[in-house]
Write an enzyme that holds these catalytic residues in place. Structure first.
Site, PDB file in Angstrom:
ATOM      1  N   GLY A  99       2.600  35.944  -5.014  1.00  0.00           N
ATOM      2  CA  GLY A  99       3.993  35.945  -5.472  1.00  0.00           C
ATOM      3  C   GLY A  99       4.972  36.415  -4.405  1.00  0.00           C
ATOM      4  N   ARG A 163      -1.159  30.412  -4.222  1.00  0.00           N
ATOM      5  CA  ARG A 163      -2.138  31.345  -4.785  1.00  0.00           C
ATOM      6  C   ARG A 163      -3.580  30.873  -4.594  1.00  0.00           C
ATOM      7  NH1 ARG A 163      -0.191  35.603  -7.332  1.00  0.00           N
ATOM      8  NH2 ARG A 163       1.879  35.543  -8.286  1.00  0.00           N
ATOM      9  N   ASP A 194      -5.725  40.934  -4.186  1.00  0.00           N
ATOM     10  CA  ASP A 194      -6.676  39.820  -4.090  1.00  0.00           C
ATOM     11  C   ASP A 194      -6.627  39.173  -2.710  1.00  0.00           C
ATOM     12  OD1 ASP A 194      -7.814  39.914  -6.608  1.00  0.00           O
ATOM     13  OD2 ASP A 194      -6.241  38.692  -7.518  1.00  0.00           O
ATOM     14  N   LYS A 220       1.688  43.436   0.419  1.00  0.00           N
ATOM     15  CA  LYS A 220       2.827  42.807  -0.244  1.00  0.00           C
ATOM     16  C   LYS A 220       2.625  42.761  -1.741  1.00  0.00           C
ATOM     17  CE  LYS A 220       2.422  39.453  -2.174  1.00  0.00           C
ATOM     18  NZ  LYS A 220       2.081  38.288  -2.969  1.00  0.00           N
ATOM     19  N   THR A 221       3.550  43.135  -2.539  1.00  0.00           N
ATOM     20  CA  THR A 221       3.661  42.798  -3.963  1.00  0.00           C
ATOM     21  C   THR A 221       4.764  43.647  -4.585  1.00  0.00           C
ATOM     22  OG1 THR A 221       2.654  42.686  -6.150  1.00  0.00           O
ATOM     23  CG2 THR A 221       1.704  44.340  -4.708  1.00  0.00           C
ATOM     24  N   ASP A 223       4.786  44.372  -7.482  1.00  0.00           N
ATOM     25  CA  ASP A 223       4.144  45.145  -8.555  1.00  0.00           C
ATOM     26  C   ASP A 223       3.865  46.595  -8.151  1.00  0.00           C
ATOM     27  OD1 ASP A 223       4.190  42.663  -9.652  1.00  0.00           O
ATOM     28  OD2 ASP A 223       2.034  42.432  -9.858  1.00  0.00           O
TER      29      ASP A 223
HETATM   30  P1  FBP Z   1       1.587  39.165  -6.489  1.00  0.00           P
HETATM   31  O1  FBP Z   1       0.633  40.156  -7.094  1.00  0.00           O
HETATM   32  O2  FBP Z   1       0.914  37.984  -5.927  1.00  0.00           O
HETATM   33  O3  FBP Z   1       2.521  39.818  -5.515  1.00  0.00           O
HETATM   34  O4  FBP Z   1       2.517  38.591  -7.653  1.00  0.00           O
HETATM   35  C1  FBP Z   1       3.233  39.427  -8.465  1.00  0.00           C
HETATM   36  C2  FBP Z   1       3.930  38.726  -9.599  1.00  0.00           C
HETATM   37  O5  FBP Z   1       5.312  38.653  -9.348  1.00  0.00           O
HETATM   38  C3  FBP Z   1       3.651  39.438 -10.919  1.00  0.00           C
HETATM   39  O6  FBP Z   1       4.562  40.494 -11.115  1.00  0.00           O
HETATM   40  C4  FBP Z   1       3.756  38.322 -11.914  1.00  0.00           C
HETATM   41  O7  FBP Z   1       2.981  38.558 -13.056  1.00  0.00           O
HETATM   42  C5  FBP Z   1       3.194  37.154 -11.163  1.00  0.00           C
HETATM   43  O8  FBP Z   1       3.453  37.406  -9.803  1.00  0.00           O
HETATM   44  C6  FBP Z   1       3.812  35.842 -11.574  1.00  0.00           C
HETATM   45  O9  FBP Z   1       3.115  34.817 -10.980  1.00  0.00           O
HETATM   46  P2  FBP Z   1       3.698  33.375 -10.663  1.00  0.00           P
HETATM   47  O10 FBP Z   1       4.598  33.510  -9.499  1.00  0.00           O
HETATM   48  O11 FBP Z   1       2.484  32.587 -10.319  1.00  0.00           O
HETATM   49  O12 FBP Z   1       4.409  32.920 -11.882  1.00  0.00           O
END
Ligand code: FBP
Length: 562
Positions: A99, A163, A194, A220-221, A223
């Site tokens: 993400g 992803r 991951d 990175k994230t 979250d």
């Molecule tokens: P990452 O863990 O890859 O940084 O993604 C975080 C995130 O933004 C989460 O908060 C959210 O649940 C998810 O990605 C949403 O995924 P997508 O972009 O595939 O809709």
């Protein structure tokens, strides 16, 4: 103007940035000077720490990473002259994985600038569309002109993300072919837990094959769940929380202005509740549910509903029929009864056709079947949606806030009939997620990312592999930040899946005995009843608040008291 060289045809003009239509703020950020930690501004040497172990099950991790396990962390220290510094140009690949998170472009700019300045004649390839770009050998060669429009700007659109996972022997072979074809000395994987697990597997693979390609990860994230002592924060969390907090502050003023709505705001964060907790500390909502607390106390959906309803009733007695409630995106996954349901559904989805006839439903245990039938239809459908490539339920698509509104409504009607509630309730649902992932990075994220990228360049230049770029001492001025790399294997544990041990970087969850949660817990009762709303306003790049460090970091690093 020199153009970037992309394989697979010219860059699609529709996806290219057009600086002539940049806003004044965007333009001003292009030339924002990024401070560097002092150790990166002068001659440096790289020192090794003691041998490392693993976050759990070291014997299994040692077997899974025979070429990397035990390697020390690295630290950059000032050197009296540059004679110890490595020299020679490098060929480096970089990939954005997972993400979006504000600051990703600055990591790439940091790698690029390091190589331009310290390893002249180097080449940087940006793999397009995430790890799939490595496997399919889709890349763009970065030039100063190509990188410039993305400096200090949000998004991942410079090279885009994806992803996909490099997982099967065939996929590792494809990655190897790309590394050999481009003669890569190194690869930087910018990703979450991951993706960094994947980076470590790739580093191990390259070592085992005696390849010259080395692999470095970057945390990175938004979250905020990829962190440890040596990696105090993942980038993007700071900006995303500040954007969400601005919006929550606005909704609070709206609630107070009309006095007629309860705003249920679900916040991104997938597995962990760090974003909800940070936003609560920034804005003081009436209620914030922290998933880790729900899981620890083994609360049911009914318990959570009752907790919210009790506060709404108390507020009604005080004459407040409005409020703001924060809910972490992953809440549903924290509730033990729902967890059991999800794992049974995962099994069923892996082997059965889930059709309207509903035969598959008979495979659920009676308790799970009861819970599934009790959930609103929209939530049932969302729980059955396809899993992401890592096997996770896509919590971003589950509208927990709507589910809670309807459950609270039912409970309030019941209490009204019993004469226990005389207020009026109208729920408004919100989901703040994608709105915060691509904002222009705060000064903190802009500088942090640039330092992470610069450090990744230095680690590769010094021949390191299997490390995650680590920048520390983050509550101090940037000049005093520490720089190095942490052994990725030291962050790993194993999970047993399909009868085999699988390495995983353990997600850092909200700790109930940690300073941020303790601070929140000491204040939430007051926020529930008295309206202590704070409106932080938009992110500032200059003047008041521009360099404020977020509450989570300040509290976790002990820069302020809980
Ligand atoms: P990452 O863990 O890859 O940084 O993604 C975080 C995130 O933004 C989460 O908060 C959210 O649940 C998810 O990605 C949403 O995924 P997508 O972009 O595939 O809709």
């Amino acid at each position: 103007m020199a153009t970037a060289v992309a394989n697979g045809g010219a860059k699609d003009p529709a996806t290219t940035r057009v600086m002539s239509v940049y806003s004044e703020v965007q333009t001003s950020r292009l030339n924002h000077t990024l401070p560097l930690p002092s150790v990166l501004r002068a001659p440096y040497a790289m020192t090794d720490g003691p041998p490392s172990s693993a976050a759990g099950n070291p014997d299994e991790i040692a077997k899974l990473f025979p070429h990397l396990f035990g390697q020390p962390s690295a630290k950059l220290v000032p050197a009296s002259d540059s004679s110890a510094a490595p020299s020679g140009p490098l060929k480096i690949g970089v990939v954005l994985s997972g993400g979006q998170a504000p600051g990703g472009h600055n990591v790439i700019a940091g790698i690029f600038d390091y190589l331009q300045q310290k390893a002249k004649g180097s080449t940087v390839y940006g793999f397009k569309g995430g790890p799939a770009g490595i496997m399919k050998c889709k890349y763009v060669e970065l030039t100063p002109e190509f990188v410039y429009p993305f400096r200090n700007q949000g998004g991942f659109d410079m090279i885009c993300s994806g992803r996909d996972k490099i997982e099967t022997p065939q996929q590792f072979k494809e990655a190897e072919e790309t590394a050999v074809k481009l003669d890569l000395d190194g690869l930087v994987v910018i990703g979450g837990d991951d993706s960094n697990t994947n980076a470590c597997l790739l580093a191990e693979y390259c070592r085992s094959k005696n390849m010259k390609t080395r692999v470095i990860g970057c945390p990175k994230t938004i979250d905020g769940d990829l962190k440890c002592k040596e990696v105090p924060a993942s980038f993007g969390f700071d900006t995303a929380c500040k954007i969400f907090s601005e919006m929550i502050g606005n909704v609070m003023v709206d609630a107070r202005s009309t006095g007629k709505y309860y705003h249920f705001v679900r916040l991104m964060g997938r597995a962990a509740s760090h974003i909800t907790l940070e936003c609560a500390l920034q804005t003081h909502p009436n209620i914030a549910i922290i998933g880790e607390e729900v899981a620890t106390k083994k609360q049911t959906l009914k318990n959570v509903t009752d907790y919210i309803t009790d506060i709404i009733c108390k507020r009604a007695e005080l004459g407040y029929n409005y409020g703001v409630i924060l809910i972490p995106e992953g809440l549903i996954d924290f509730i033990p009864e729902v967890q059991t349901l999800i794992s049974e559904l995962n099994e069923i989805l892996a082997h059965d056709v889930v059709d309207e006839a509903g035969v598959w439903k008979q495979k659920l245990q009676p308790e799970c079947q009861k819970l599934f039938d009790f959930l609103p239809q929209a939530i049932q459908e969302q729980l059955l949606l396809e899993r992401d490539p890592h096997g996770n339920v896509q919590v971003a698509k589950i509208e927990t806030e709507k589910m809670l509104i309807s459950m609270v409504e039912t409970e309030l009607e019941k209490r009204k009939a019993e004469g226990k509630y005389a207020g009026h309730f109208k729920g408004q649902s919100h989901f703040f997620g994608y709105e915060g992932r691509c904002g222009m990075p705060t000064n903190f994220d802009a500088s942090y990312c640039y330092a992470l990228g610069y450090a990744a360049g230095a680690l590769l230049h010094c021949g390191r592999t299997g490390l995650i770029s680590s920048v520390g001492n983050l509550c101090a001025p940037v000049e005093e930040w520490t720089v190095g790399g942490t052994a990725l294997t030291s962050l790993m544990d194993v999970e047993r899946r399909h009868g085999k041990f699988k390495p995983v970087i353990k997600k850092a969850m909200v700790e109930l005995d940690g300073a941020p949660f303790k601070k929140f817990a000491s204040m939430r009762d007051e926020w529930a009843i008295k309206n202590r709303y704070i409106s932080p306003g938009p992110i500032q790049f200059m003047g008041p608040g521009a360099n404020d460090v977020n509450h989570t970091l300040l509290l976790e690093l002990g820069a302020v008291q809980a």
